[in-house]
Scaffold this motif. Structure first.
Motif, PDB file in Angstrom:
ATOM      1  N   ASN A 457       0.833  -1.210   0.000  1.00  0.00           N
ATOM      2  CA  ASN A 457       0.000   0.000   0.000  1.00  0.00           C
ATOM      3  C   ASN A 457       0.866   1.259   0.000  1.00  0.00           C
ATOM      4  OD1 ASN A 457       0.382  -0.637   3.057  1.00  0.00           O
ATOM      5  ND2 ASN A 457      -0.285   1.506   3.006  1.00  0.00           N
ATOM      6  N   LEU A 458       0.279   2.351  -0.442  1.00  0.00           N
ATOM      7  CA  LEU A 458       0.963   3.638  -0.436  1.00  0.00           C
ATOM      8  C   LEU A 458       0.701   4.298   0.912  1.00  0.00           C
ATOM      9  CD1 LEU A 458       0.031   4.863  -4.031  1.00  0.00           C
ATOM     10  CD2 LEU A 458       2.097   3.673  -3.276  1.00  0.00           C
ATOM     11  N   PRO A 459       1.740   4.525   1.715  1.00  0.00           N
ATOM     12  CA  PRO A 459       1.545   4.941   3.109  1.00  0.00           C
ATOM     13  C   PRO A 459       1.189   6.412   3.245  1.00  0.00           C
ATOM     14  CG  PRO A 459       3.878   4.809   2.610  1.00  0.00           C
ATOM     15  CD  PRO A 459       3.163   4.323   1.381  1.00  0.00           C
ATOM     16  N   GLY A 460       0.609   6.734   4.400  1.00  0.00           N
ATOM     17  CA  GLY A 460       0.337   8.115   4.762  1.00  0.00           C
ATOM     18  C   GLY A 460      -0.976   8.639   4.223  1.00  0.00           C
ATOM     19  N   SER A 461      -1.376   9.783   4.776  1.00  0.00           N
ATOM     20  CA  SER A 461      -2.587  10.466   4.314  1.00  0.00           C
ATOM     21  C   SER A 461      -2.275  11.176   3.006  1.00  0.00           C
ATOM     22  CB  SER A 461      -3.041  11.465   5.377  1.00  0.00           C
ATOM     23  OG  SER A 461      -4.241  12.094   4.991  1.00  0.00           O
ATOM     24  N   LYS A 462      -3.095  10.924   1.994  1.00  0.00           N
ATOM     25  CA  LYS A 462      -2.767  11.376   0.632  1.00  0.00           C
ATOM     26  C   LYS A 462      -3.910  12.158   0.001  1.00  0.00           C
ATOM     27  CE  LYS A 462      -2.161   7.081  -0.285  1.00  0.00           C
ATOM     28  NZ  LYS A 462      -2.160   6.604   1.107  1.00  0.00           N
ATOM     29  N   ASP A 463      -3.543  13.097  -0.865  1.00  0.00           N
ATOM     30  CA  ASP A 463      -4.473  13.755  -1.769  1.00  0.00           C
ATOM     31  C   ASP A 463      -4.252  13.216  -3.168  1.00  0.00           C
ATOM     32  OD1 ASP A 463      -6.005  15.487  -0.172  1.00  0.00           O
ATOM     33  OD2 ASP A 463      -4.361  16.934  -0.064  1.00  0.00           O
ATOM     34  N   ALA A 464      -5.272  13.350  -4.007  1.00  0.00           N
ATOM     35  CA  ALA A 464      -5.168  12.885  -5.390  1.00  0.00           C
ATOM     36  C   ALA A 464      -5.598  14.004  -6.335  1.00  0.00           C
ATOM     37  CB  ALA A 464      -6.029  11.646  -5.608  1.00  0.00           C
ATOM     38  N   SER A 480      -0.204  12.608  -3.809  1.00  0.00           N
ATOM     39  CA  SER A 480       0.780  13.361  -3.031  1.00  0.00           C
ATOM     40  C   SER A 480       0.439  13.266  -1.555  1.00  0.00           C
ATOM     41  CB  SER A 480       0.801  14.830  -3.470  1.00  0.00           C
ATOM     42  OG  SER A 480      -0.394  15.481  -3.086  1.00  0.00           O
ATOM     43  N   ASN A 481       1.406  13.557  -0.693  1.00  0.00           N
ATOM     44  CA  ASN A 481       1.134  13.653   0.732  1.00  0.00           C
ATOM     45  C   ASN A 481       0.207  14.844   0.989  1.00  0.00           C
ATOM     46  OD1 ASN A 481       3.039  11.560   1.342  1.00  0.00           O
ATOM     47  ND2 ASN A 481       4.674  13.056   1.015  1.00  0.00           N
ATOM     48  N   THR A 482      -0.671  14.714   1.965  1.00  0.00           N
ATOM     49  CA  THR A 482      -1.611  15.811   2.229  1.00  0.00           C
ATOM     50  C   THR A 482      -0.907  17.068   2.731  1.00  0.00           C
ATOM     51  OG1 THR A 482      -2.024  14.838   4.411  1.00  0.00           O
ATOM     52  CG2 THR A 482      -3.615  14.342   2.673  1.00  0.00           C
ATOM     53  N   ASP A 483       0.308  16.920   3.258  1.00  0.00           N
ATOM     54  CA  ASP A 483       1.018  18.109   3.731  1.00  0.00           C
ATOM     55  C   ASP A 483       1.910  18.739   2.662  1.00  0.00           C
ATOM     56  OD1 ASP A 483       2.913  16.133   3.616  1.00  0.00           O
ATOM     57  OD2 ASP A 483       3.499  16.224   5.733  1.00  0.00           O
ATOM     58  N   GLU A 484       1.836  18.221   1.424  1.00  0.00           N
ATOM     59  CA  GLU A 484       2.579  18.835   0.313  1.00  0.00           C
ATOM     60  C   GLU A 484       1.749  19.949  -0.318  1.00  0.00           C
ATOM     61  OE1 GLU A 484       4.559  16.456  -2.755  1.00  0.00           O
ATOM     62  OE2 GLU A 484       3.951  14.683  -1.615  1.00  0.00           O
ATOM     63  N   LYS A 491       2.774  24.487 -14.451  1.00  0.00           N
ATOM     64  CA  LYS A 491       4.071  24.294 -13.806  1.00  0.00           C
ATOM     65  C   LYS A 491       4.477  22.823 -13.930  1.00  0.00           C
ATOM     66  CE  LYS A 491       6.530  25.029  -9.451  1.00  0.00           C
ATOM     67  NZ  LYS A 491       6.413  25.516  -8.050  1.00  0.00           N
ATOM     68  N   ARG A 492       5.744  22.595 -14.324  1.00  0.00           N
ATOM     69  CA  ARG A 492       6.235  21.246 -14.550  1.00  0.00           C
ATOM     70  C   ARG A 492       6.283  20.451 -13.247  1.00  0.00           C
ATOM     71  NH1 ARG A 492      12.071  19.769 -17.189  1.00  0.00           N
ATOM     72  NH2 ARG A 492      12.759  20.535 -15.155  1.00  0.00           N
ATOM     73  N   ILE A 493       5.775  19.216 -13.301  1.00  0.00           N
ATOM     74  CA  ILE A 493       5.709  18.348 -12.135  1.00  0.00           C
ATOM     75  C   ILE A 493       6.385  17.021 -12.467  1.00  0.00           C
ATOM     76  CG2 ILE A 493       4.161  17.232 -10.473  1.00  0.00           C
ATOM     77  CD1 ILE A 493       1.974  19.205 -11.555  1.00  0.00           C
ATOM     78  N   LEU A 494       7.228  16.538 -11.571  1.00  0.00           N
ATOM     79  CA  LEU A 494       7.825  15.221 -11.751  1.00  0.00           C
ATOM     80  C   LEU A 494       6.851  14.163 -11.219  1.00  0.00           C
ATOM     81  CD1 LEU A 494      10.197  13.396 -12.534  1.00  0.00           C
ATOM     82  CD2 LEU A 494      11.117  13.726 -10.220  1.00  0.00           C
ATOM     83  N   CYS A 495       6.440  13.267 -12.091  1.00  0.00           N
ATOM     84  CA  CYS A 495       5.503  12.198 -11.735  1.00  0.00           C
ATOM     85  C   CYS A 495       6.249  10.868 -11.804  1.00  0.00           C
ATOM     86  CB  CYS A 495       4.314  12.186 -12.694  1.00  0.00           C
ATOM     87  SG  CYS A 495       3.368  13.713 -12.719  1.00  0.00           S
ATOM     88  N   ARG A 496       6.202  10.120 -10.723  1.00  0.00           N
ATOM     89  CA  ARG A 496       6.972   8.888 -10.631  1.00  0.00           C
ATOM     90  C   ARG A 496       6.067   7.671 -10.495  1.00  0.00           C
ATOM     91  NH1 ARG A 496      12.739   9.346  -7.899  1.00  0.00           N
ATOM     92  NH2 ARG A 496      12.738   7.416  -9.113  1.00  0.00           N
ATOM     93  N   HIS A 497       6.488   6.574 -11.140  1.00  0.00           N
ATOM     94  CA  HIS A 497       5.845   5.289 -10.887  1.00  0.00           C
ATOM     95  C   HIS A 497       6.132   4.911  -9.438  1.00  0.00           C
ATOM     96  CE1 HIS A 497       4.974   0.988 -10.958  1.00  0.00           C
ATOM     97  NE2 HIS A 497       4.359   1.164 -12.126  1.00  0.00           N
ATOM     98  N   SER A 562       0.539   7.981 -10.813  1.00  0.00           N
ATOM     99  CA  SER A 562       1.886   8.261 -10.344  1.00  0.00           C
ATOM    100  C   SER A 562       1.857   8.889  -8.956  1.00  0.00           C
ATOM    101  CB  SER A 562       2.607   9.198 -11.314  1.00  0.00           C
ATOM    102  OG  SER A 562       2.747   8.589 -12.584  1.00  0.00           O
ATOM    103  N   VAL A 563       3.055   9.039  -8.385  1.00  0.00           N
ATOM    104  CA  VAL A 563       3.204   9.687  -7.090  1.00  0.00           C
ATOM    105  C   VAL A 563       4.228  10.810  -7.218  1.00  0.00           C
ATOM    106  CG1 VAL A 563       2.643   7.574  -5.842  1.00  0.00           C
ATOM    107  CG2 VAL A 563       5.033   8.079  -6.365  1.00  0.00           C
ATOM    108  N   THR A 564       4.157  11.742  -6.292  1.00  0.00           N
ATOM    109  CA  THR A 564       5.144  12.822  -6.272  1.00  0.00           C
ATOM    110  C   THR A 564       6.484  12.290  -5.766  1.00  0.00           C
ATOM    111  OG1 THR A 564       4.554  13.431  -4.013  1.00  0.00           O
ATOM    112  CG2 THR A 564       3.354  14.538  -5.811  1.00  0.00           C
ATOM    113  N   GLU A 565       7.527  13.076  -5.968  1.00  0.00           N
ATOM    114  CA  GLU A 565       8.853  12.710  -5.475  1.00  0.00           C
ATOM    115  C   GLU A 565       8.837  12.499  -3.963  1.00  0.00           C
ATOM    116  OE1 GLU A 565      12.842  11.752  -5.632  1.00  0.00           O
ATOM    117  OE2 GLU A 565      11.533  12.170  -7.341  1.00  0.00           O
TER     118      GLU A 565
END
Length: 585
Positions: A457-464, A480-484, A491-497, A562-565
Motif C-alpha cells: 500500500n501507499l503509506p500516509g494520508s494522501k491527496d489525489a 501526493s502527501n496531504t502536507d505537500e 508548472k512542470r511536475i515530476l511524476c513517478r511510478h 503516479s506519485v510525487t517525489e
C-alpha cells in the motif's frame, strides 16, 4: 409474517442521533422531526453496524483492551486492478456509505447478541462502549460518485478513532465493491452499443438474491442503462420500469381462444373520439385473414398459430398504446410476425400505434434483419403503415458485452437490448477486489508489505489530483502527501511510478482537478449528494472525457497513476525500514 427481529432493527436504527446535514451553510440535525432522517436513512434495513465480519469485533476488543481505541487513524479504500480486462472503473456506492455513517449505531439487542457469542471473560464495559459509538467522530474524503477512477487512487479516505474506523471496513467494502463493479459493467455495455440504442436491465431473476437484484438495478441505471424490469427498484430509486409479457402468456392461449364465436369479444374504445370496437378479436381475425391471403404476393410464407394470435389480441386489448409482442414462441417468420402485424392493423384502425416486437432466441443478427425486411415489405403494400418499417425491435437472450460487439460486426436491426444474467452477476469478473488499508496512525504513516508488489500500500494520508493536457483529456492521476503543496497548472511536475524507479516523467498540466473532497465531517454532510439521474449524467460525461484508447474493449491503453517525489521517497524509506534483511550463509 414479519420478522420481529427485523422490525426491531428498523425501529432502533431509525432513531434520531446527533448527526447534521450541511444544507446551504445551515447545519441541521438529522431527525424524524425535520424530515432529514428519511433523506439519509438506509434504504436497506440490513445495512447496519452488525453487517460486519466477526474479526472486526474481535480486533475492536483487542484495541479497546490495549487502550488504542481512540488512536487517530487514516484508512484508504481502493482497488488494485480494473475489472473486465479493461483500463477504467466507474465509482459507485458513496451515498450508501454516507447513509450508513448517518445511521451507524450498535443497539442493546446487538451488544447482547455479541456478548452471547464472544468469550465469557470479555468485560461488560466493552459492550457498553460499543453502544456509545456513532458516525459523529468520523471524517470521510471521497472521489465524486459516478466518475471514472483508477487503481491505487483511494476512492475513500476515512479518518477517525482506530476502533471505530476499523468497524467501517466490511460495510464500506460491501457497499462499494459490487456497486462499482456492476456500474462499470453497465457502462461497458453502453459503450459497446453507443448512444442511440436503448438498454434495459432484466436481471432481477438471475441476481444474487433480492439485495443483489436491487443494487444491480440501481447501479446499472447509473452506468448507462435506460430502464429496469425490477418494479421495486423503480419504486425505491425512481428508475423507469419496462416489460411486456413472457412465453407463458402466449402458451396460455390455445386455438379455441381465437374463435370469435365463443371467446370474449374484447371491447376497445378508439384512441380518439367516441368510436368503440365491440369485438376487437373479430377485427384482429379479419386482419389476420388479410395478411395470410397477401403474404405470398409479398414474398413471404406464413402459417400463423391461432393461439398466439389470440394472446397478442388479448395483450393489445389490455395495452393498446403499448403493444410490444414476444414473437418467437413458435416461429418468428411464419407465425410471430404475421400475427403481430395482424394486431398492428387492427390497432391502426382504432388510432393506436404498436410499440414493436421482442426476440428472445435464435440468431439475433439474422432474425432482426429478417424482421426489419418483413416490416418494410408490409409497409410498402399496406396504406398508412409507413411507420412500421422503423418499428422497435427488442432483443434479449443471454446477451453480454462480447455479444453486443459481435452483433455490431455482423450488422443487425435491433433498437433495444434487454440484458440480464451476464450484466447483474458480472459473470466476466465476479468481484472488483477493493481493499481497506490502514495508512496512518497518530500522524505516522503505516505500510503493509508483500512479496507481491501490487499489494504494497501507499503509506500516509494522501491527496489525489487529475492532470489534464491541452486537448482537455486526462493525462495522469497524481498522488501526493496531504502536507505537500498541491500541483499548479502550467508548472512542470515530476511524476513517478510508485514502484519502478526508472519510470518517471515531467508533466506540465493545462488543468488540474482535485479528486478528494470532504463529504462527511464528524456528523455533518459537507457536500451535495446528487440524485440518481444526475449521477447517471455525470458518469456519461466522465467516460466521454477519457481518451478513447483508455476505454476501448480490445487492448486498451493503461492509464498512468503516479506519485510525487516526496511520496515516492516516503514509500521506499518505509519499505526499507520495515522489510527484513536477508542473511545468507
Amino acid at each position: 409474517m414479519a420478522d420481529p427481529m427485523l422490525a426491531s432493527r428498523v425501529t432502533e436504527t431509525g432513531r434520531s442521533k446527533r448527526i447534521k446535514l450541511d444544507d446551504g451553510g445551515q447545519h441541521r440535525s438529522v431527525s424524524a422531526e425535520n424530515g432529514l432522517a428519511s433523506k439519509l436513512a438506509n434504504a436497506n434495513p440490513l445495512v447496519c453496524a452488525m453487517l460486519t465480519d466477526y474479526y472486526q469485533i474481535t480486533m475492536g476488543y483487542a484495541y479497546w483492551k490495549a487502550g488504542k481505541m481512540n488512536d487517530s487513524a487514516v484508512f484508504d479504500l481502493y482497488f488494485r486492478k480494473n475489472p473486465f480486462k479493461g483500463e477504467f472503473t466507474l465509482y459507485a456506492g458513496l451515498e450508501e456509505c454516507i447513509r450508513f455513517l448517518a445511521t451507524f449505531k450498535f443497539t442493546k439487542r446487538d451488544t447482547e447478541f455479541l456478548k452471547s457469542r464472544m468469550p465469557t471473560y470479555i468485560e461488560q464495559e466493552f459492550f457498553d462502549y460499543l453502544e456509545t459509538l456513532d458516525g459523529s467522530q468520523v471524517s470521510l474524503y471521497s472521489q465524486e460518485e459516478g466518475t471514472v477512477v483508477f487503481p491505487k487512487v483511494p476512492l475513500l479516505r476515512v479518518c477517525g478513532p482506530l476502533l471505530l474506523v476499523q468497524l467501517l471496513e466490511t460495510p464500506f467494502l460491501t457497499m462499494v465493491n459490487f456497486a462499482s463493479l456492476v456500474c462499470t459493467n453497465a457502462m461497458r455495455h453502453r459503450i459497446a452499443v453507443g448512444t442511440d440504442i436503448q438498454l434495459l436491465e432484466f436481471g432481477l431473476r438471475r441476481a444474487q438474491g433480492p439485495d443483489g437484484g436491487l443494487s444491480a438495478s440501481r447501479y446499472c441505471y447509473l452506468g448507462g442503462f435506460d430502464a429496469t424490469s425490477n418494479v421495486l427498484a423503480g419504486q425505491m430509486f425512481d428508475i423507469p420500469i419496462k416489460g411486456t409479457h413472457a412465453h407463458a402468456f402466449v402458451t396460455s392461449y390455445a386455438k379455441e381462444d381465437a374463435d370469435a364465436r365463443h371467446a370474449p369479444p374484447l371491447v376497445l374504445k378508439a384512441h380518439t373520439g367516441d368510436a368503440v370496437c365491440e369485438n376487437f378479436l373479430k377485427l384482429v381475425l379479419e386482419k389476420s385473414a388479410f395478411i395470410i391471403s397477401n403474404s405470398a404476393a409479398w414474398g413471404h410464407s406464413v402459417d400463423p398459430n391461432s393461439g398466439e394470435l389470440a394472446a397478442f389480441a388479448s395483450y393489445a386489448h389490455a395495452f393498446p398504446d403499448g403493444f410490444l409482442a414476444l414473437v418467437d414462441t413458435y416461429n418468428v417468420m411464419k407465425s410471430g410476425l404475421p400475427n403481430f402485424v395482424a394486431v398492428v392493423l387492427a390497432l391502426r384502425d382504432l388510432g393506436y400505434h404498436a410499440v414493436g416486437v421482442r426476440l428472445d432466441s435464435g440468431d439475433l443478427a439474422y432474425l432482426s434483419k429478417a424482421c426489419r425486411q418483413y416490416f418494410r415489405d408490409v409497409s410498402k403494400h399496406v396504406k398508412d403503415l409507413e411507420w412500421l418499417a422503423a418499428t422497435n425491435i427488442v432483443a434479449s437472450n443471454d446477451i453480454n458485452e462480447e455479444t453486443l460487439y459481435s452483433l455490431q460486426n455482423q450488422g443487425h436491426e435491433i433498437n433495444t437490448f434487454g440484458v440480464g444474467t451476464h450484466l447483474v452477476t458480472c459473470q466476466a469478473q465476479p468481484a472488483l477486489g477493493c481493499v481497506f488499508k490502514l495508512v496512518a496512525l497518530n500522524d505516522e504513516p503505516r505500510i503493509k508489505l508483500s512479496e507481491d508488489v501490487e499489494k504494497v500500500n501507499l503509506p500516509g494520508s494522501k491527496d489525489a489530483f487529475r492532470l489534464y493536457g491541452k486537448d482537455g483529456a486526462p493525462l495522469i492521476d497524481l498522488l501526493s502527501n496531504t502536507d505537500e503543496p498541491p500541483p499548479t497548472p502550467g508548472k512542470r511536475i515530476l511524476c513517478r511510478h510508485p514502484f519502478i524507479e526508472s519510470k518517471r516523467a515531467y508533466v506540465v498540466p493545462a488543468k488540474i482537478e482535485k479528486l478528494h473532497h470532504l463529504f462527511w465531517d464528524r456528523g455533518v454532510v459537507c457536500r451535495a449528494l446528487p440524485d440518481l439521474d444526475t449521477l447517471r449524467q455525470r458518469a456519461r460525461a466522465s467516460v466521454l472525457c477519457q481518451r478513447p484508447d483508455h476505454i476501448r474493449a480490445l487492448n486498451p491503453t493503461p492509464y498512468k497513476v503516479s506519485v510525487t517525489e516526496e511520496l515516492y521517497s516516503r514509500l521506499h524509506r518505509l519499505w526499507l525500514t520495515n522489510a527484513p534483511v536477508t542473511e545468507l550463509s
